[in-house]
Design a protein around this motif. Structure first.
Motif, short mmCIF file in Angstrom:
data_model
loop_
_atom_site.label_atom_id
_atom_site.label_comp_id
_atom_site.label_asym_id
_atom_site.label_seq_id
_atom_site.Cartn_x
_atom_site.Cartn_y
_atom_site.Cartn_z
N GLU A 94 0.79 -1.31 0.12
CA GLU A 94 0.01 0.05 0.08
C GLU A 94 0.88 1.24 0.09
O GLU A 94 0.39 2.35 -0.51
CB GLU A 94 -0.77 -0.04 1.36
CG GLU A 94 -2.09 0.69 0.81
CD GLU A 94 -2.19 1.94 2.04
OE1 GLU A 94 -1.51 2.22 2.79
OE2 GLU A 94 -2.87 3.09 1.53
N ILE A 95 2.04 1.13 0.58
CA ILE A 95 2.85 2.46 0.79
C ILE A 95 3.98 2.47 -0.21
O ILE A 95 4.63 3.45 -0.03
CB ILE A 95 3.31 2.84 2.22
CG1 ILE A 95 4.02 1.91 2.88
CG2 ILE A 95 1.91 3.00 3.13
CD1 ILE A 95 4.98 2.36 4.05
N GLN A 117 -9.09 5.21 1.76
CA GLN A 117 -8.54 5.79 0.75
C GLN A 117 -9.15 6.89 0.25
O GLN A 117 -8.72 8.09 0.23
CB GLN A 117 -8.59 4.86 -0.59
CG GLN A 117 -8.00 5.18 -1.92
CD GLN A 117 -6.39 5.83 -1.82
OE1 GLN A 117 -5.58 5.02 -0.89
NE2 GLN A 117 -6.02 6.65 -2.34
N ARG A 143 10.30 9.08 5.21
CA ARG A 143 11.26 9.50 4.39
C ARG A 143 11.43 10.80 3.74
O ARG A 143 12.20 11.46 3.81
CB ARG A 143 11.51 8.54 3.63
CG ARG A 143 10.56 8.19 2.41
CD ARG A 143 11.15 6.90 1.52
NE ARG A 143 10.37 6.54 0.39
CZ ARG A 143 9.50 5.58 0.47
NH1 ARG A 143 9.45 4.75 1.49
NH2 ARG A 143 8.72 5.65 -0.59
N LYS A 173 -8.71 9.60 2.82
CA LYS A 173 -7.34 10.31 2.78
C LYS A 173 -7.36 11.48 1.74
O LYS A 173 -6.92 12.54 1.89
CB LYS A 173 -6.44 8.98 2.33
CG LYS A 173 -5.72 8.42 3.27
CD LYS A 173 -4.86 7.39 2.73
CE LYS A 173 -4.89 6.01 3.38
NZ LYS A 173 -4.30 4.97 2.76
N GLU A 174 -7.69 11.26 0.65
CA GLU A 174 -7.75 11.95 -0.37
C GLU A 174 -8.65 13.13 -0.20
O GLU A 174 -8.41 14.27 -0.31
CB GLU A 174 -8.46 11.37 -1.57
CG GLU A 174 -7.64 10.37 -1.97
CD GLU A 174 -8.28 9.41 -3.31
OE1 GLU A 174 -8.85 10.10 -4.33
OE2 GLU A 174 -7.95 8.49 -3.64
N THR A 199 6.13 4.98 8.80
CA THR A 199 6.06 4.55 7.19
C THR A 199 5.79 6.06 6.50
O THR A 199 5.14 7.07 7.24
CB THR A 199 4.38 4.08 6.89
OG1 THR A 199 3.43 4.63 7.48
CG2 THR A 199 4.75 2.53 7.33
N LYS A 213 -2.48 7.63 -6.45
CA LYS A 213 -2.07 6.39 -6.07
C LYS A 213 -2.64 5.24 -6.75
O LYS A 213 -3.92 5.26 -6.45
CB LYS A 213 -2.28 6.00 -4.44
CG LYS A 213 -1.57 5.28 -3.81
CD LYS A 213 -1.67 5.43 -2.23
CE LYS A 213 -1.05 4.55 -1.72
NZ LYS A 213 -0.96 4.81 0.05
N LEU A 245 -6.70 0.55 -0.31
CA LEU A 245 -6.73 -0.58 0.72
C LEU A 245 -7.91 -0.30 1.40
O LEU A 245 -8.33 0.79 2.08
CB LEU A 245 -5.42 -0.30 1.61
CG LEU A 245 -5.58 -0.96 2.81
CD1 LEU A 245 -5.48 -2.83 2.66
CD2 LEU A 245 -4.21 -0.64 4.00
N VAL A 269 -3.08 2.12 -5.54
CA VAL A 269 -3.57 1.13 -4.69
C VAL A 269 -4.49 1.54 -3.98
O VAL A 269 -4.55 2.84 -3.31
CB VAL A 269 -2.32 0.64 -3.91
CG1 VAL A 269 -2.96 -0.58 -2.80
CG2 VAL A 269 -1.58 0.05 -4.80
#
Lengths: 259, 235
Positions: free
Chosen positions: A52-53, B144, B175, B147-148, B172, A83, A87, A85
């Motif tokens: 997913e990430i 999902q 970075r 999130k958007e 996660t 993206k 989930l 994907v």
């Protein structure tokens, strides 16, 4: 909208003891179905999390996930509207204090989609997956687990239009799993199921068996399990019918098993 | 030395983000940490114990925490420099959404939880609008689509902001935040650091809009970094 996704590749990392994983690579292509099975704590969620990430040796497992054989472009990983994907987890909740109509409209806006009727289409598709009708005016927060998941699957197909959909234990919470699988196949999606359900896992093209945080085995569907699948389909049909009768308040007698 | 200011409402995961920053950068940079809070805070002890970094806290007590932060900032920079730090992380109490604690010559990070509701970004005004980076935490708990929608809301408030989505406990997606910190320049001249936004109208030197940092340049209720162990017990 997307650069065409031809494949997603999972490269091995390490198991719970820090040992190198033994599989070479797992390649997932649009139209394929895959199941991930294994006991609780075996690393199923970590695996779908990596996908997913788009892990880049920066998760606990140390795995790397490639798109079309290379490192994915940054906006594809970072911008959820790009993206590839989606989930849908077992604890997918919708905390937005909005009606179904408002929420979906907002999602449509965030994706700059101009096609009319897409919200109604999404709700109609969701209603094919669940027995409890979702209405446009219902509050998102008031939907049941099955309704939320059905709506999110439908949203991922129509509005999100993501080529890859990951479903974490979709069999729970009253959702018509057959119809979900068939619909996703018809739309050419790559689908990954994390599942404990014999029917869902046997219906998939491949089965990834997890143990101790690592991929222990990958079983390809080669026809040998067809008989078992047919038998399970039958049993599942009986159980589904029973479930409906119990829901309807009937008493279950010997005769119920005859059909 | 780099200055990083972290804000965000209570329980958004600010300290979890700090932990990830320290974990990722400790090998290459000496990090000092200051927590600004109102009544009680434990983060300094936890981080000192966990990572062995110089860490301290200041209680604002009867002051607003952003006011206290501005008061102690010059002392804090001097303290961190004295500790040999390459990076000073200042974590705010995150209470006031009208003030925002971000400074010039620093990296401003707002931490927001993805489960705080669709309208949350719209309610947070300057705390989001003046930040450089928005870190969205608990991303694993929402769908999902959500999130958007959440991201869209943040961009409505701050169109140019960089968004980093993370499950901060596992780190996660961090970075991108780490890279942004690495790209952040050092403080050029601490005498010219200012608050980015104009504080609200009011009666104290901060509240009337004095932007200079350090108690030396203020009057009325002042607070130094040393001797900050007064606890607010109410009226």
């Amino acid at each position: 909208m997307y650069p065409e996704i031809t494949e997603i590749t999972v490269l091995p990392g390490r198991d719970k003891n820090g040992m190198q994983e033994t599989f070479d690579r797992i390649v997932i292509r649009p139209g394929e179905t895959l199941s991930i099975v294994g006991p609780t704590g075996s690393g199923k969620s970590a695996l779908i999390g990596d996908i997913e990430i788009f892990a880049r040796e920066d998760t606990a497992t140390g795995r790397t996930v490639l798109v079309n054989g290379g490192m994915p472009p940054e906006d594809l990983v970072r911008d959820p509207s790009k993206k590839p994907v989606a989930l849908i987890t077992q604890n997918t909740k919708c905390l937005a204090d909005l009606s179904v109509q408002e929420f979906l409209s907002m999602h449509v806006r965030s994706r700059r989609i101009e096609r009319e009727g897409i919200v109604a289409e999404t709700i109609a598709l969701a209603n094919e997956f669940t027995g409890e009708e979702i209405t446009a005016g219902a509050r998102m927060t008031a939907l049941s687990g099955g309704q939320t998941r059905s709506l999110m699957v439908a949203d991922a197909i129509t509005i999100g239009n993501t080529p890859i959909i990951i479903l974490d234990e979709v069999e729970n919470a009253g959702i018509f799993k057959h119809r979900v699988i068939e619909t996703l196949r018809a739309y050419g999606k790559a689908v990954i199921f994390v599942t404990h359900d014999p029917l869902v896992s046997l219906m998939c093209d491949r089965r990834i068996v997890m143990r101790n945080g690592t991929v222990a085995k990958i079983i390809e569907r080669d026809g040998e399990e067809e008989k078992a699948l047919a038998a399970i389909r039958k049993m599942d049909g009986i159980l589904s019918a029973l479930r409906e009768r119990i829901r309807a308040g009937e008493s279950i007698t010997e005769a119920a098993f005859a059909s | 030395m780099k200055l990083i200011v972290i804000a965000g409402p209570p329980s958004a995961g600010k300290t979890a983000v700090v932990r990830q920053i320290v974990r990722n950068l400790q090998a290459t940079a000496a990090i000092a940490y200051l927590k600004i809070d109102v009544v009680r805070a434990f983060e300094d002890e936890e981080l000192r114990k966990e990572f062995g970094i110089p860490a301290r806290k200041v209680y604002s007590g009867d002051l607003c925490p952003d006011h206290a932060g501005i008061m102690v900032m010059r002392d804090a920079i001097a303290w961190a420099a004295g500790e040999g730090a390459d990076i000073l992380i200042v974590e705010s109490a995150g209470l006031c959404l009208r003030c925002s604690p971000y400074l010039t010559q620093s990296l401003g990070i707002v931490v927001i939880s993805a489960v705080s509701g669709t309208h949350a970004p719209l309610k947070m005004g300057p705390m989001i609008a003046l930040a450089d980076v928005a870190v969205v935490t608990r991303i694993d708990l929402v769908s999902q689509a959500e999130k958007e929608v959440f991201r869209e809301r943040i961009l409505e408030v701050a169109p140019g902001i960089e968004i980093v989505e993370t499950n901060a406990l596992q780190g996660t997606g961090m970075r991108y935040l780490i890279r942004r910190i690495e790209e952040t320049g050092d403080i050029e001249d601490e005498d010219t650091i200012e608050v980015r936004g104009v504080p609200p109208l009011g009666v104290c030197t901060i509240c009337v809009g004095k932007k200079e940092i350090g108690w030396q340049r203020h009057f009325g209720v002042v607070r130094k970094l040393d001797g900050a162990d007064w606890i607010f017990r109410g009226e």
